[in-house]
Enzyme design. Structure first.
Site, short mmCIF file in Angstrom:
data_model
loop_
_atom_site.label_atom_id
_atom_site.label_comp_id
_atom_site.label_asym_id
_atom_site.label_seq_id
_atom_site.Cartn_x
_atom_site.Cartn_y
_atom_site.Cartn_z
N TYR A 225 21.60 -22.94 1.85
CA TYR A 225 22.87 -23.45 0.97
C TYR A 225 23.81 -22.11 0.57
O TYR A 225 24.73 -22.36 -0.02
CB TYR A 225 22.46 -23.92 -0.46
CG TYR A 225 21.35 -24.98 -0.25
CD1 TYR A 225 21.59 -26.30 0.35
CD2 TYR A 225 20.19 -24.81 -0.81
CE1 TYR A 225 20.77 -27.24 0.42
CE2 TYR A 225 19.23 -25.89 -0.54
CZ TYR A 225 19.46 -26.89 -0.14
OH TYR A 225 18.48 -28.23 -0.17
N CYS B 189 10.74 -14.31 11.77
CA CYS B 189 11.51 -13.79 13.25
C CYS B 189 12.82 -14.66 13.37
O CYS B 189 13.00 -15.19 14.56
CB CYS B 189 10.42 -13.84 14.34
SG CYS B 189 9.41 -12.31 13.90
N TYR C 23 13.23 -26.39 -6.18
CA TYR C 23 13.54 -26.40 -4.68
C TYR C 23 13.15 -25.15 -4.17
O TYR C 23 13.88 -24.77 -3.27
CB TYR C 23 14.95 -27.01 -4.59
CG TYR C 23 15.31 -27.92 -5.10
CD1 TYR C 23 14.90 -29.33 -4.65
CD2 TYR C 23 16.31 -27.99 -6.34
CE1 TYR C 23 15.39 -30.46 -5.51
CE2 TYR C 23 16.58 -29.10 -7.10
CZ TYR C 23 16.13 -30.45 -6.56
OH TYR C 23 16.58 -31.63 -7.15
N1 LLP Z 1 17.93 -37.86 -8.38
C1 LLP Z 1 17.88 -38.03 -7.16
C2 LLP Z 1 17.94 -39.46 -6.53
C3 LLP Z 1 17.99 -36.99 -6.21
O1 LLP Z 1 17.90 -36.98 -4.91
C4 LLP Z 1 17.93 -35.65 -6.93
C5 LLP Z 1 18.02 -34.41 -6.14
C6 LLP Z 1 18.14 -35.59 -8.30
C7 LLP Z 1 17.96 -36.67 -9.07
C8 LLP Z 1 18.04 -34.32 -8.93
O2 LLP Z 1 19.19 -33.52 -8.74
P1 LLP Z 1 19.20 -32.09 -9.79
O3 LLP Z 1 19.20 -32.57 -11.04
O4 LLP Z 1 18.02 -31.18 -9.28
O5 LLP Z 1 20.48 -31.37 -8.96
N2 LLP Z 1 17.58 -28.85 -2.57
C9 LLP Z 1 18.86 -28.69 -3.15
C10 LLP Z 1 19.17 -29.73 -4.15
C11 LLP Z 1 18.90 -31.02 -3.58
C12 LLP Z 1 18.95 -31.96 -4.55
C13 LLP Z 1 18.36 -33.49 -3.86
N3 LLP Z 1 18.36 -34.38 -4.81
C14 LLP Z 1 19.18 -27.32 -3.74
O6 LLP Z 1 18.16 -26.37 -3.82
O7 LLP Z 1 20.30 -26.84 -4.12
#
Ligand code: LLP
Length: 403
Positions: A302, A328, A356
Site C-alpha cells: 500500500y 528475494c 493487518y
Molecule cells: N468491515 C469490513 C466489512 C471490512 O472489510 C473491513 C476492512 C473493516 C470493517 C475494518 O476496516 P478498518 O477499520 O480496519 O479500516 N489491509 C488493509 C486494510 C484493508 C481493510 C479491509 N477491510 C491495510 O492494511 O491498510
C-alpha cells in the site's frame, strides 16, 4: 511501551517478533464507547481480519465487543474465543452458499452482498433474517486498494438496486434485519463517512423491521507524529445525534454498529526485527533486517508508512537508511529514512504493527511466521509460537512418483 522493555522482549523471545499492548486496545475501545456517550444503541463489531489472534479476540470479548467476521474460519475463531454465536456478524463478500450454510449452522448473523445470493439464501432459509451490504457509491479510504464503497467496487448491492431487493424478499419472505456498509479503510474525512451514512438512512426507511444499521469500519489512525486521525469524539457526537434523529423518525430504537479494525488495534502493535546487514552503496545505506514483505507487507503493498526506531541505539546520531528485508525481490520498508545510527545486530521497532501486519503475513521464501506476544499489566504472554520447519511441510505430501 518503552524501548527497554521492547528490547528485553526481543532478547527473550527472539526476532522477528510481534508485540501487542493489551492496554492500548482497551483504551481505544473505551474511547470509542465514550465518544458515543456509552449509548445503549452502540455495537462495536471488531473487524477480526485486522488481528485475529485468539487472545486478542478474548480481550475484545471481555470488553463486551462483538466480532465482524468475513470468513467461516473467522467465525470459528470467534466461537473458540468464547463469543456467543449471535455476537458474530458474518459479512463476507462473494462467498458460496456452502459457506453461508456453515455460518447459519454456527448461528452467526448473516449479511449478504449480492442479489443472486439474497435470492438463493432466501429460498433456502426463508425464516432467517439477514442484513444487506449496500454499495453507497462513495469514494472513501486512504488508497485505491482499500476503497471499497465506490460505484466500480465489487462490494455490496448497489444503492440503486433496492427495488430488486424488495422484489426478491417479497417472494422469499426474508426479513431484512439490518443495513450495512463498509466503504474503505483509513477514512480521514468525517464528512465522507457521514455521506455514506445518509445513503443508509434513506435506504433503511424502506425496510420496516430493522434491528440495526451497521456503518462499517475505516477510521483513520495516525502513523507518525502530526499525522491526522479520525476525531472519534467529534464523530461520536455527530453520529449519535444523527442516529437518534433517525430512530425517532423510524419510530423504533435500533442499534448503531461499527466495525473498527485499525482504530482498535493498529497502534497497539510493535514489530521488532534485527539488523542482519548494513550495506552502504553510492546512493544510500541499506539496513537489511531479518524479515521482509512476508511478515509486514503494508509498506510494499500500500506504500504505507510505519515509523521505525532503532531501539538498540535510540540516542545515536541520525543517518538516512533504506530499510529492506531479506526476501528475494524488492521489499523496502522505508527509503532514505532518518534513523539513529544502525549497526549490525541492532533491533529496529516498527510502529502501528497491530492491524493487518501479522494477519497478512505469509511463508513466502519458505520463511517462518514470527511469534506474537501480548503484554498486559506489565506481564508478557507468548500468544503464538514462532513457526518451525514442520509447519512448512505439515500439509505437503511426498508422493512416490518416478520423475
Ligand atoms: N468491515 C469490513 C466489512 C471490512 O472489510 C473491513 C476492512 C473493516 C470493517 C475494518 O476496516 P478498518 O477499520 O480496519 O479500516 N489491509 C488493509 C486494510 C484493508 C481493510 C479491509 N477491510 C491495510 O492494511 O491498510
Amino acid at each position: 511501551m518503552n524501548r527497554e522493555y521492547l528490547f528485553a522482549l526481543a532478547n527473550k523471545y527472539g526476532s522477528p517478533l510481534y508485540v501487542y499492548d493489551a492496554e492500548k486496545i482497551i483504551s481505544q475501545y473505551r474511547s470509542m464507547e465514550n465518544a458515543f456517550q456509552a449509548s445503549k444503541k452502540l455495537k462495536i463489531n471488531y473487524a477480526t481480519k485486522a488481528l485475529s489472534n485468539i487472545s486478542v479476540l478474548k480481550l475484545i470479548n471481555s470488553l463486551g465487543g462483538n466480532l465482524d467476521c468475513v470468513s467461516i474460519q473467522e467465525v470459528k475463531l470467534g466461537l473458540k474465543a468464547g463469543f456467543e454465536p449471535h455476537r458474530l456478524s458474518f459479512t463476507p463478500s462473494g462467498v458460496s452458499i456452502g459457506e453461508l450454510d456453515k455460518a447459519v449452522a454456527y448461528g452467526a448473523r448473516i449479511t449478504l452482498d449480492s442479489l443472486s445470493i439474497l435470492q438463493e439464501f432466501g429460498e433456502k432459509y426463508p425464516k432467517i433474517p439477514v442484513s444487506i451490504r449496500i454499495n453507497p457509491h462513495i469514494m472513501a479510504g486512504g488508497n485505491k486498494k482499500i476503497s471499497v464503497g465506490h460505484v466500480a467496487s465489487k462490494f455490496g448491492i448497489s444503492k440503486d438496486h433496492i427495488p430488486e431487493v424488495k422484489k426478491i424478499i417479497g417472494k422469499t419472505g426474508t426479513r431484512i434485519d439490518g443495513i450495512h456498509k463498509h466503504t474503505g479503510s483509513d477514512i480521514l474525512d468525517i464528512d465522507v463517512f457521514l455521506r455514506g451514512s445518509e445513503v443508509l438512512f434513506t435506504i433503511a426507511k424502506e425496510f420496516e423491521d430493522l434491528d440495526f444499521i451497521d456503518f462499517g469500519g475505516g477510521f483513520k489512525v495516525a502513523y507518525k507524529e502530526g499525522d491526522p486521525s479520525t476525531n472519534m469524539q467529534d464523530f461520536g457526537n455527530i453520529m449519535t445525534r444523527r442516529f437518534d434523529k433517525f430512530c425517532e423518525a423510524y419510530g423504533k430504537d435500533i442499534s448503531m454498529a461499527f466495525e473498527p479494525g485499525k482504530f482498535l488495534v493498529s497502534e497497539c502493535g510493535y514489530f521488532l526485527a534485527k539488523v542482519n546487514v548494513v550495506k552502504p552503496n553510492s546512493k544510500t545505506i541499506f539496513a537489511g533486517i531479518d524479515s521482509g514483505l512476508n511478515h509486514l507487507i503494508r509498506p510494499m503493498y500500500y506504500g504505507a508508512y510505519h515509523h521505525i526506531e532503532n531501539i538498540s541505539n535510540p540516542k545515536g546520531e541520525e543517518k538516512k537508511y533504506t530499510v529492506v528485508g531479506y526476501i528475494c525481490e524488492n521489499d523496502t520498508f522505508a527509503e532514505n529514512r532518518p534513523i539513529p545510527e544502525i549497526s549490525q545486530g541492532d533491533v529496529l521497532c516498527f510502529r502501528n504493527a497491530g492491524a493487518y501486519c501479522f494477519s497478512m503475513a505469509s511463508n513466502y521464501n519458505s520463511r517462518y511466521r514470527p511469534a506474537e506476544v501480548l503484554v498486559y499489566k506489565n506481564k508478557d504472554y507468548l500468544i503464538r509460537e514462532r513457526e518451525v520447519f514442520d509447519d512448512l511441510i505439515k500439509h505437503q505430501i511426498e508422493v512416490d512418483i518416478e520423475f
